[in-house]
Motif scaffolding. Structure first.
Motif, mmCIF file in Angstrom:
data_model
loop_
_atom_site.group_PDB
_atom_site.id
_atom_site.type_symbol
_atom_site.label_atom_id
_atom_site.label_comp_id
_atom_site.label_asym_id
_atom_site.label_seq_id
_atom_site.Cartn_x
_atom_site.Cartn_y
_atom_site.Cartn_z
ATOM 1 N N GLU A 70 0.832 -1.209 0.000
ATOM 2 C CA GLU A 70 0.000 0.000 0.000
ATOM 3 C C GLU A 70 0.865 1.256 0.000
ATOM 4 N N ALA A 71 1.961 1.238 0.744
ATOM 5 C CA ALA A 71 2.846 2.401 0.797
ATOM 6 C C ALA A 71 3.532 2.649 -0.540
ATOM 7 N N VAL A 72 3.934 1.573 -1.223
ATOM 8 C CA VAL A 72 4.540 1.732 -2.553
ATOM 9 C C VAL A 72 3.555 2.406 -3.501
ATOM 10 N N LEU A 73 2.316 1.954 -3.495
ATOM 11 C CA LEU A 73 1.299 2.572 -4.362
ATOM 12 C C LEU A 73 1.095 4.034 -4.006
ATOM 13 N N ARG A 74 1.106 4.328 -2.714
ATOM 14 C CA ARG A 74 0.964 5.725 -2.292
ATOM 15 C C ARG A 74 2.147 6.554 -2.804
ATOM 16 N N GLY A 75 3.332 5.992 -2.727
ATOM 17 C CA GLY A 75 4.514 6.696 -3.214
ATOM 18 C C GLY A 75 4.493 6.930 -4.712
ATOM 19 N N MET A 76 3.907 5.999 -5.450
ATOM 20 C CA MET A 76 3.843 6.150 -6.907
ATOM 21 C C MET A 76 2.889 7.273 -7.319
ATOM 22 N N ARG A 77 2.019 7.664 -6.408
ATOM 23 C CA ARG A 77 1.107 8.777 -6.706
ATOM 24 C C ARG A 77 1.704 10.127 -6.345
ATOM 25 N N ILE A 78 2.911 10.122 -5.764
ATOM 26 C CA ILE A 78 3.589 11.376 -5.437
ATOM 27 C C ILE A 78 4.368 11.840 -6.661
ATOM 28 N N THR A 79 4.064 13.009 -7.149
ATOM 29 C CA THR A 79 4.608 13.480 -8.430
ATOM 30 C C THR A 79 6.012 14.043 -8.321
ATOM 31 N N GLY A 80 6.273 14.812 -7.282
ATOM 32 C CA GLY A 80 7.474 15.633 -7.253
ATOM 33 C C GLY A 80 8.763 14.911 -6.956
ATOM 34 N N ASN A 81 9.867 15.622 -7.218
ATOM 35 C CA ASN A 81 11.220 15.208 -6.872
ATOM 36 C C ASN A 81 11.523 15.784 -5.485
ATOM 37 N N PRO A 82 12.005 14.995 -4.550
ATOM 38 C CA PRO A 82 12.259 15.514 -3.203
ATOM 39 C C PRO A 82 13.206 16.703 -3.165
ATOM 40 N N SER A 83 13.998 16.910 -4.206
ATOM 41 C CA SER A 83 14.937 18.025 -4.239
ATOM 42 C C SER A 83 14.351 19.279 -4.871
ATOM 43 N N SER A 84 13.139 19.199 -5.410
ATOM 44 C CA SER A 84 12.523 20.353 -6.086
ATOM 45 C C SER A 84 11.927 21.322 -5.076
ATOM 46 N N ARG A 85 12.011 22.618 -5.386
ATOM 47 C CA ARG A 85 11.553 23.648 -4.460
ATOM 48 C C ARG A 85 10.176 24.163 -4.871
ATOM 49 N N HIS A 86 9.179 23.288 -4.758
ATOM 50 C CA HIS A 86 7.796 23.674 -4.987
ATOM 51 C C HIS A 86 6.921 22.694 -4.213
ATOM 52 N N ASP A 87 5.613 22.905 -4.272
ATOM 53 C CA ASP A 87 4.718 22.097 -3.440
ATOM 54 C C ASP A 87 4.838 20.601 -3.725
ATOM 55 N N ALA A 88 4.938 20.239 -5.022
ATOM 56 C CA ALA A 88 5.040 18.818 -5.370
ATOM 57 C C ALA A 88 6.332 18.223 -4.819
ATOM 58 N N GLY A 89 7.419 18.998 -4.883
ATOM 59 C CA GLY A 89 8.681 18.539 -4.318
ATOM 60 C C GLY A 89 8.620 18.428 -2.805
ATOM 61 N N ASP A 90 7.931 19.398 -2.182
ATOM 62 C CA ASP A 90 7.790 19.358 -0.724
ATOM 63 C C ASP A 90 7.017 18.123 -0.272
ATOM 64 N N GLU A 91 5.994 17.743 -1.047
ATOM 65 C CA GLU A 91 5.227 16.543 -0.707
ATOM 66 C C GLU A 91 6.132 15.314 -0.718
ATOM 67 N N ALA A 92 6.964 15.212 -1.758
ATOM 68 C CA ALA A 92 7.880 14.080 -1.858
ATOM 69 C C ALA A 92 8.914 14.104 -0.734
ATOM 70 N N LYS A 93 9.429 15.296 -0.430
ATOM 71 C CA LYS A 93 10.440 15.400 0.632
ATOM 72 C C LYS A 93 9.840 15.056 1.986
ATOM 73 N N ASP A 94 8.621 15.515 2.247
ATOM 74 C CA ASP A 94 7.968 15.190 3.519
ATOM 75 C C ASP A 94 7.781 13.676 3.669
ATOM 76 N N ALA A 95 7.358 13.015 2.577
ATOM 77 C CA ALA A 95 7.172 11.567 2.612
ATOM 78 C C ALA A 95 8.507 10.863 2.867
ATOM 79 N N LEU A 96 9.554 11.395 2.233
ATOM 80 C CA LEU A 96 10.886 10.814 2.391
ATOM 81 C C LEU A 96 11.369 10.939 3.834
ATOM 82 N N GLU A 97 11.174 12.095 4.425
ATOM 83 C CA GLU A 97 11.665 12.312 5.778
ATOM 84 C C GLU A 97 10.838 11.554 6.818
ATOM 85 N N THR A 98 9.545 11.379 6.560
ATOM 86 C CA THR A 98 8.740 10.516 7.430
ATOM 87 C C THR A 98 9.279 9.087 7.390
ATOM 88 N N SER A 99 9.608 8.629 6.192
ATOM 89 C CA SER A 99 10.178 7.285 6.040
ATOM 90 C C SER A 99 11.533 7.184 6.725
#
Length: 405
Positions: free
Chosen positions: A36-65
């Motif tokens: 389930e977590a993999v599927l959730r991650g596949m729906r995250i669009t951004g790059n964790p290094s990008s400085r915009h909302d989509a990137g922030d979503e990916a970075k937040d998920a990464l840091e929670t992990s």
């Protein structure tokens, strides 16, 4: 000679039927939480290094992990470096330490029973100029901490000793060895690929700890390395500044989320006393039923061992032949490490323990998992004992053994 009937034991799966998976030391099925977590991650669009909302979503998920993995590794979140698996984590620990060393000469201590990922990383370190000392275990597969003490030198930069062996399940005295290494000013690395999620890593004492998600019911192709603050590593993969500059490349967000979810689930199982009792009951039942085959030897007997791993030699039988026949009947086991499947050479682990080649070639590794039942191990053992008897009736193990017909 009258050839014995090929009919399987009544308790065993029929030939070709999907049956019993007892090869969790090679890899484990992905648990529901991780999938389930993999599927959730596949729906995250951004790059964790990008400085915009989509990137922030990916970075937040990464840091929670990262925080979830820190709980498994018993370290601070900032000490967790994500990798593509256990082998890369081992390479970063070993080769990265040697590359970062400022001294003119460097020395690394490891053992003859390590996974090939560590041994090959040490070989690479040797090509870079490091001197490598390889310690041999006792007959049960354990490393004597005093041997480590005697091998230490002023230029020793790293001691690498696995937490549990992937073939025998034998546990090493890592915390004691780590104390000895630290007294001498060396770093301590431990490959905990086989123990993460099965044994608590608190108090392990190692500065560098490698884990791989697919061994604790996470996805394949993702792992992590604990890097304690005192450790100094040089990156092996260069490019961007991801992972504290230690591992360039856009992080595998879906895989990392899956690994973190699997880590959470594993920690819950570790705290479940009934589940822990069941692990030991499975091993005891499996061994008791396998003894019906007669003339068997447990490799690693006498040493503390993971209950999920049972390595048994069946006198007079080729282990690879037995594994193939069990697979035909739907029982999945291994003749040793999955990394060396198909090799005719006896296991380097069993050889290092002083086990004769004939006995080493007759070894089979059984590794049940979370969903394995007592009935499962009894059925697998009954079929194994039946096939061992049939193979022995066909002739000695040092000649090709046809399938019983």
């Amino acid at each position: 000679m009258t050839r014995p009937s090929s009919a399987p034991s009544p308790q065993a799966p029929a030939a070709g039927e999907a049956g019993l998976y007892l090869d969790h030391a090679a890899t484990s099925p992905v648990c529901a939480e991780a999938a389930e977590a993999v599927l959730r991650g596949m729906r995250i669009t951004g790059n964790p290094s990008s400085r915009h909302d989509a990137g922030d979503e990916a970075k937040d998920a990464l840091e929670t992990s990262r925080r979830q993995m820190a709980a498994l590794l018993d370290c601070a979140p900032g000490d967790v470096v994500f990798t593509a698996g256990g082998s890369e984590a081992d390479a970063l620990a070993v080769v990265g330490t040697v590359l970062a060393a400022t001294a003119r000469s460097t020395h690394v201590i490891t053992t003859a029973v390590e996974h090939s990922a560590v041994l090959e990383s040490c070989a690479m370190a040797g090509e870079l100029g490091a001197e490598i000392t390889i310690l041999r275990p006792d007959s049960a597969g354990r490393i004597d901490p005093d041997d480590v003490r005697r091998a230490l030198r002023p230029d020793t930069v790293l001691v690498s000793v696995m937490h549990a062996n992937n073939e025998t399940g034998v546990l090493q005295p890592v915390s004691e060895i780590a104390h000895i290494a630290h007294e001498a000013g060396a770093l301590m690395h431990s490959d905990a690929v086989q123990t993460a999620g099965k044994v608590g890593l608190a108090g392990l004492g190692a500065d560098l700890v490698s884990v791989s998600a697919h061994k604790f019911y996470g996805p394949k192709g993702v792992g992590a390395l604990k890097v304690a603050p005192r450790a100094r590593l040089a990156p092996l993969i260069r490019g961007g500044s991801q992972e504290r500059g230690l591992r360039a490349g856009t992080e595998n967000v879906p895989g990392i989320l899956g690994m973190a979810a699997a880590a959470d689930a594993a920690l819950r199982h570790l705290s479940d006393s009934a589940f822990q009792e069941r692990r030991h009951a499975l091993r005891a039942r499996l061994l008791k039923e396998l003894e019906a085959a007669g003339d068997i030897t447990v490799n690693g007997d006498g040493a503390p061992c993971l209950p999920e791993t049972l390595n048994v030699s069946f006198a007079g039988v080729r282990g690879d032949t037995l594994v193939d026949l069990l697979a035909v009947h739907g029982v999945c086991v291994s003749a040793g490490s999955a990394c060396h499947a198909g090799s005719d050479e006896p296991s380097h682990v069993l050889t290092a323990m002083g086990i004769p080649a004939e006995r080493a070639r007759s070894a089979v590794r059984f590794s049940p998992g979370r969903t394995t039942s007592l009935d499962d191990v009894a059925a697998a053992a009954a079929l194994t004992a039946d096939l061992v008897g049939r193979l022995r009736a066909l002739g000695p193990a040092d000649t090709p053994q046809p399938a019983p017909a």
